[in-house]
Design a protein around this motif. Structure first.
Motif, short mmCIF file in Angstrom:
data_model
loop_
_atom_site.label_atom_id
_atom_site.label_comp_id
_atom_site.label_asym_id
_atom_site.label_seq_id
_atom_site.Cartn_x
_atom_site.Cartn_y
_atom_site.Cartn_z
N GLY A 150 -14.85 126.34 42.43
CA GLY A 150 -14.53 127.47 42.07
C GLY A 150 -14.88 128.61 42.79
N ALA A 151 -15.86 128.49 43.92
CA ALA A 151 -16.10 129.43 44.71
C ALA A 151 -15.08 129.61 45.84
N ILE A 152 -15.20 130.80 46.74
CA ILE A 152 -14.07 130.93 47.70
C ILE A 152 -13.86 130.04 48.88
N ASN A 153 -12.88 129.58 49.25
CA ASN A 153 -12.65 128.81 50.43
C ASN A 153 -11.71 129.49 51.51
N ILE A 154 -11.96 129.40 52.64
CA ILE A 154 -11.52 130.03 53.68
C ILE A 154 -10.79 129.02 54.81
N PHE A 155 -9.39 129.19 54.88
CA PHE A 155 -8.74 128.26 56.06
C PHE A 155 -7.52 129.13 56.55
N PRO A 156 -7.28 128.58 57.90
CA PRO A 156 -7.88 127.90 58.58
C PRO A 156 -9.01 128.62 59.14
N ASN A 157 -10.27 127.69 59.45
CA ASN A 157 -11.39 128.34 60.22
C ASN A 157 -11.98 127.33 61.15
N PRO A 158 -11.79 127.70 62.53
CA PRO A 158 -11.40 128.69 63.03
C PRO A 158 -9.80 129.12 63.13
N SER A 159 -9.57 130.39 63.17
CA SER A 159 -8.18 130.79 63.16
C SER A 159 -7.70 131.61 64.38
N GLY A 170 -6.63 134.45 63.68
CA GLY A 170 -6.64 136.01 63.19
C GLY A 170 -6.26 136.06 61.72
N LEU A 171 -5.00 135.20 61.58
CA LEU A 171 -4.78 135.40 59.83
C LEU A 171 -5.60 134.25 59.11
N ILE A 172 -6.01 134.68 57.93
CA ILE A 172 -6.89 133.50 57.33
C ILE A 172 -6.41 133.63 55.77
N ASN A 173 -6.29 132.49 55.26
CA ASN A 173 -6.11 132.42 53.77
C ASN A 173 -7.35 132.19 52.87
N ILE A 174 -7.47 132.89 51.62
CA ILE A 174 -8.72 133.05 51.15
C ILE A 174 -8.51 132.50 49.78
N GLU A 175 -9.02 131.58 49.19
CA GLU A 175 -8.90 130.94 47.92
C GLU A 175 -9.98 131.18 46.82
N GLY A 176 -9.94 131.27 45.92
CA GLY A 176 -10.96 131.26 44.93
C GLY A 176 -11.44 132.75 44.60
N ALA A 177 -10.87 133.80 45.12
CA ALA A 177 -11.20 135.12 45.01
C ALA A 177 -10.23 135.92 43.96
N PRO A 178 -10.60 136.72 43.39
CA PRO A 178 -9.36 137.30 42.43
C PRO A 178 -8.43 138.32 43.24
N PRO A 179 -7.40 138.50 42.74
CA PRO A 179 -6.52 139.38 43.37
C PRO A 179 -7.18 140.84 43.88
N SER A 180 -6.70 141.19 44.90
CA SER A 180 -7.22 142.60 45.42
C SER A 180 -8.94 142.54 45.30
N GLY A 229 -12.34 146.67 52.97
CA GLY A 229 -11.09 146.98 51.99
C GLY A 229 -10.92 146.13 50.79
N VAL A 230 -9.74 145.80 50.51
CA VAL A 230 -9.30 144.76 49.42
C VAL A 230 -8.34 143.73 50.04
N ILE A 231 -8.54 142.68 49.59
CA ILE A 231 -7.69 141.49 50.14
C ILE A 231 -6.37 141.53 49.51
N SER A 232 -5.36 141.56 50.33
CA SER A 232 -3.97 141.75 49.85
C SER A 232 -3.27 140.32 50.00
N GLY A 233 -2.75 139.86 48.87
CA GLY A 233 -2.17 138.50 48.88
C GLY A 233 -2.80 137.42 49.28
N ARG A 234 -4.31 137.47 48.76
CA ARG A 234 -5.24 136.41 49.44
C ARG A 234 -5.01 135.83 50.76
N GLN A 235 -4.97 137.01 51.62
CA GLN A 235 -4.80 136.92 53.06
C GLN A 235 -5.47 138.00 53.57
N LEU A 236 -5.96 137.65 54.91
CA LEU A 236 -6.70 138.89 55.59
C LEU A 236 -6.43 138.58 56.95
N PHE A 237 -6.06 139.63 57.54
CA PHE A 237 -5.79 139.53 59.27
C PHE A 237 -7.21 140.17 60.06
#
Length: 459
Positions: free
Chosen positions: A389-398, A400-410, A426-434
């Motif tokens: 249930g905790a957050i998951n980051i992928f791909p890692n390494p990347s 520059g564009l990473i996906n974030i699972e397990g975090a609430p919107p924004s 800031g806040v995460i938009s669309g569960r992605q971060l660049f």
């Protein structure tokens, strides 16, 4: 030049002709009735490391009580060229005491982007009178620059008559009475520090491996004291009971520096260009003047209120190689790092790190910036050690564009370089971060109940 009823002569000059090293921001001079000598000269207020106001007096009058009231144009005080022309009114006693100076600014209208078009439009006051009731009325004009008009596309707005009525102290009904008054109809003051004002910051302590324990640190104004020959607030650190000494002068906030044996300017909540402050190294030898640039001013909504945020760039002052970036809530203090600006901490290697501002409160305001209790404690770990249930980051390494699972919107996030610099937030938009630049980072993400830290590599 103005001739008083008693036959005295008042005139304005840019410089003091008797002192070539004096400031060139503007002086009011009084000659005796025979015009043979100067009775006194008074400089108009300007801070060279912050607003650097320069004045041009366009009209004088003598008030009913003998004071001299004058108006004109004040330039400076802005990072954008279109911010730098403003009307002003000032009042001076017959003996040369400057009673007050008020600068009046017209805000940028139609929500033109301030990073491109500036915060204000231009204006000046050409004529001033005093009414029988003591009210002061000045007239002039407010205008938009050709650059601003290119976006507004309304030539009728290029210049408008400006009629301004203020009280005997230069204050305007419906506006907060400060040295610089923005004519926006918002009578909202910056928070005023007083006994009982409290800041609560988050504190992270290494507890082995990537895990960190998270607690808090409070700074509370508990009393007043005379330090360095001036009255200041005594600010108590909650964990140690140590005292710091804070002095506020309008939008300027100073903290006593025992090594410098002087009050060190930390904040100028009204400036949007630059200011300078003296520093000395906290963990090695060295010191000097650090210039603090205000890269931009944005707005953040906190608990229904809109707070200005200054984005500061502090030139190298013993901290790291290159400039140090930090954000400041105008009227409150740093978003992260504690009450003092990070001046002179380059060779320090703290195990206990003060991070984000959790809460600010005084008699009339209470802000919670994090969404959880001001005095909560918890542990943050890497994703390899957290439960389902905790957050998951992928791909890692990347790239520059990473996906974030397990975090609430924004979800709020902070991105730190390996040397501890906050490089992105800031806040995460669309569960992605660049992440723009390659490197190794620590990504701190809020789950709504606690924060988690993940090591991120960008190739």
């Amino acid at each position: 030049m103005h001739v008083s009823e008693s036959g005295s002569y008042y005139y304005f000059s840019v410089v003091n002709p008797e002192d070539i090293w004096a400031s060139d921001n503007g002086w009011i001079n009084k000659l005796n009735p025979e015009m043979e000598e100067v009775e006194w000269r008074t400089p108009l207020p300007s801070e060279p490391f912050s607003n650097n106001w320069k004045y041009n007096v366009l009209d004088f009058i003598e008030a009913a009580n003998g004071d001299i009231i004058f108006c004109g144009e004040a330039t400076g005080g802005g990072w954008h060229p279109d911010d730098s022309h403003n009307g002003f009114i000032a009042r001076i006693s017959p003996g040369g005491e400057l009673k007050w100076t008020k600068i009046y600014r017209h805000p940028n209208v139609d929500a033109l982007p301030v990073d491109e078009f500036g915060l204000y439009r231009q204006g000046k006051l050409n004529k001033v009178i005093e009414t029988p009731t003591g009210q002061i009325i000045a007239c002039g004009h407010a205008r938009y620059s050709p650059f601003q008009l290119s976006a507004i596309q309304d030539l009728e707005l290029s210049s408008r008559l400006w009629l301004l009525a203020v009280d005997a102290n230069g204050c305007l009904a419906g506006e907060e009475c400060q040295d610089v008054i923005v004519l926006d109809g918002a009578n909202t003051a910056l928070p005023i520090f007083d006994i009982g004002t409290r800041w609560t910051y988050e504190v992270e302590t290494a507890s082995g491996g990537p895990a960190k324990s998270v607690s808090f640190e409070t700074y509370e104004i508990v009393d007043t004291a005379t330090v360095g020959g001036q009255t200041a607030f005594a600010v108590e650190e909650g964990s140690t009971g140590n005292l710091q000494y804070l002095r506020q002068e309008g939008s300027l906030v100073y903290l006593w520096d025992a090594d410098l044996e002087m009050y060190q300017l930390n904040y100028d909540f009204s400036v949007n260009s630059q200011y300078g402050t003296q520093w000395t190294s906290q963990c090695s030898s060295g010191g000097g003047i650090a210039m603090i640039e205000v890269d931009s001013v944005t707005q953040e909504t906190v608990m229904g209120d809109t707070l200005p945020v200054q984005h500061l760039r502090i030139e190298n002052n013993g901290t790291i190689e290159g400039d140090l970036l930090t954000n400041v809530y105008a009227g409150i203090g740093q978003q992260s790092g504690g009450l003092r600006l990070p001046l002179g901490y380059g060779l320090c290697d703290p195990v206990r790190e003060v991070t984000q501002l959790r809460c600010f409160e005084n008699d009339s305001l209470q802000y919670n910036f994090v969404g959880y209790s001001c005095d909560s404690t918890f542990v943050i770990t890497s994703t390899s050690e957290v439960t389902q249930g905790a957050i998951n980051i992928f791909p890692n390494p990347s790239s520059g564009l990473i996906n974030i699972e397990g975090a609430p919107p924004s979800a709020p996030y902070e991105l730190y370089a390996v040397d501890g610099r906050l490089v992105q937030s800031g806040v995460i938009s669309g569960r992605q971060l660049f992440i723009e630049r390659p490197g190794i980072y620590w990504l701190k993400v809020s789950t709504g109940k606690h924060w988690e830290i993940v090591r991120v590599a960008v190739l």
